[in-house]
Design an enzyme around this catalytic site. Structure first.
Site, short mmCIF file in Angstrom:
data_model
loop_
_atom_site.label_atom_id
_atom_site.label_comp_id
_atom_site.label_asym_id
_atom_site.label_seq_id
_atom_site.Cartn_x
_atom_site.Cartn_y
_atom_site.Cartn_z
N ASP A 1 -2.96 -1.79 10.12
CA ASP A 1 -2.96 -1.55 7.93
C ASP A 1 -3.34 -3.16 7.20
O ASP A 1 -3.59 -3.57 6.47
CB ASP A 1 -1.26 -2.26 7.75
N LYS B 1 0.92 -1.27 -0.59
CA LYS B 1 -0.22 -0.37 -0.38
C LYS B 1 1.40 1.45 0.09
O LYS B 1 1.98 1.40 0.39
CB LYS B 1 -0.87 0.22 0.93
P1 ATP Z 1 4.23 -0.91 8.65
O1 ATP Z 1 2.96 -1.74 8.48
O2 ATP Z 1 4.21 -1.10 10.86
O3 ATP Z 1 4.37 0.33 9.19
P2 ATP Z 1 5.88 -1.45 7.47
O4 ATP Z 1 5.80 -1.35 6.33
O5 ATP Z 1 7.07 -0.28 7.29
O6 ATP Z 1 5.04 -1.40 8.53
P3 ATP Z 1 6.68 -4.42 7.44
O7 ATP Z 1 7.56 -4.10 6.04
O8 ATP Z 1 5.23 -4.83 7.43
O9 ATP Z 1 7.16 -2.34 7.68
O10 ATP Z 1 8.19 -5.03 8.86
C1 ATP Z 1 8.29 -4.04 9.91
C2 ATP Z 1 8.38 -5.43 11.20
O11 ATP Z 1 7.85 -5.71 10.99
C3 ATP Z 1 9.86 -6.16 10.53
O12 ATP Z 1 10.59 -4.95 10.56
C4 ATP Z 1 9.72 -7.11 11.12
O13 ATP Z 1 10.45 -7.03 12.45
C5 ATP Z 1 8.86 -7.25 11.33
N1 ATP Z 1 7.80 -8.33 10.43
C6 ATP Z 1 6.54 -8.98 11.19
N2 ATP Z 1 5.98 -10.41 10.00
C7 ATP Z 1 6.85 -10.04 9.14
C8 ATP Z 1 6.23 -10.26 7.43
N3 ATP Z 1 6.13 -11.27 7.31
N4 ATP Z 1 7.10 -9.28 6.89
C9 ATP Z 1 8.20 -8.60 6.73
N5 ATP Z 1 8.56 -7.76 8.15
C10 ATP Z 1 7.84 -9.08 8.74
#
Ligand code: ATP
Length: 317
Positions: free
Chosen positions: A153, A25
């Protein structure tokens, strides 16, 4: 066998596996309100699901196991109960009163900790895949309730398209907006922690460096421009209250934003808590050309040409 009838006959592959995809997203607009008593901020955001997809495959097995390939494998992405996919499996099993028996595999294209909701996408895909594998026959409403418990999210990752998010972002009003927009996602070398970015915003507001009431404002103009265009108008309404704290923590992102508009984007903003920079471009050709030029110039580690809106988590063919 519990999975024999789940999700329709076309969904279970010959080896007994089920695969679901879910999209990244962009927050085209993100207004952060005051800190609530529960530690979350009150948000108003316009979500757009874009064509960068992760996939989650589930097979019958005894107990839970998880492997990861692609973006962030072996690094940021955990392969145990800290992974949102693992948590989604346990939550669905408890909800449905079945044993949490599955081997799970995530193939990641969405960079981790990039502000693109990669973990949330994986959790939504896991709910859809495991509902089919285990034959739990959840309604979309059941899955949305579980999604909201997994993360702010995750409900949007389930529905996709365009939606207005309020509360922590989990209360969704889907928009009928279907007009295609093209984007370039410029992905930086290392991720940013979402809680750290919110704490930095609180600090900037407390010290008066950012005025609490001078933020992104109401999302109505963005919703109208997303639906009706033109893109040049939409570009002028892109706004994200988390951009200032993300830039404070990662000053290099200023150069990324400048490189994005310098390479021809109509407008650019930090996506969610960053550090990904999203640039709105005219069409698919412009997206591909801009992405290539940005990587060749060394402005980003990776650049993806994507478009939106795309559907939320769904079973693969
Ligand atoms: P947010 O949804 O908090 O804005 P983001 O989109 O910036 O996050 P994500 O890729 O969702 O980031 O990852 C955030 C943290 O979640 C990672 O650093 C990791 O430690 C943890 N995590 C848990 N499950 C997953 C997954 N399936 N893929 C990526 N990261 C994950």
């Amino acid at each position: 066998m519990p999975h024999a009838t789940a999700g329709g006959p076309g969904r279970i592959h010959g080896d007994g596996s089920v695969t679901a995809h879910a999209p990244a997203k962009i927050n085209v607009h993100l207004a952060v309100g005051p800190l609530r008593a529960d530690g979350f901020h009150e948000l108003t955001t316009v979500y757009l699901a874009v064509s960068l997809l992760d996939s989650v495959t589930a097979w019958p097995d005894d107990g839970l196991s998880l492997t990861v390939t692609g973006e962030g494998a072996g690094g940021d992405v955990p392969t145990d109960s800290r992974n949102l996919v693992w948590q989604a499996a346990e939550l669905l099993a408890r909800h449905a009163g079945v044993r949490a028996d599955a081997a799970l595999h995530i193939d990641k294209s969405i960079p981790a900790a990039a502000g693109l909701a990669g973990g949330s996408a994986d959790a939504a895909a896991a709910l859809v895949a495991l509902d089919a594998l285990w034959g739990t026959r959840c309604t979309r409403g059941d899955l949305a309730g579980l999604a909201a418990r997994l993360g702010s999210d995750v409900p949007f990752s389930l529905v996709g398209g365009v939606a207005l998010g309020t509360g922590r972002g989990e209360q969704l009003s889907p928009s009928l907006s279907r007009r295609r927009t093209d984007w370039v996602l410029g992905v930086a070398g290392t991720g940013l922690s979402t809680p750290k970015v919110y704490r930095e915003l609180d600090r900037l507001r407390a010290t008066g460096q950012v005025a609490a009431d001078a933020g992104a404002g109401q999302p109505d103009d963005v919703l109208t421009a997303l639906r009706d265009g033109p893109d040049a108008t939409l570009a002028g309404f892109l706004a994200n209250d988390l951009q200032a704290p993300a830039l404070e923590l990662r000053p290099d992102l200023r150069a990324g934003l400048a490189a994005m508009t310098g390479a021809g984007a109509l407008g650019a903003l930090v996506s969610g808590s960053g550090p990904t920079v999203a640039g709105l471009v005219e069409d698919a050709d412009a997206a591909a050309g801009t992405a290539d030029a940005l990587v060749a110039a060394g402005a980003f580690r990776l650049a993806h040409a994507v478009h939106g809106p795309v559907p939320g988590a769904r079973l693969a063919g």
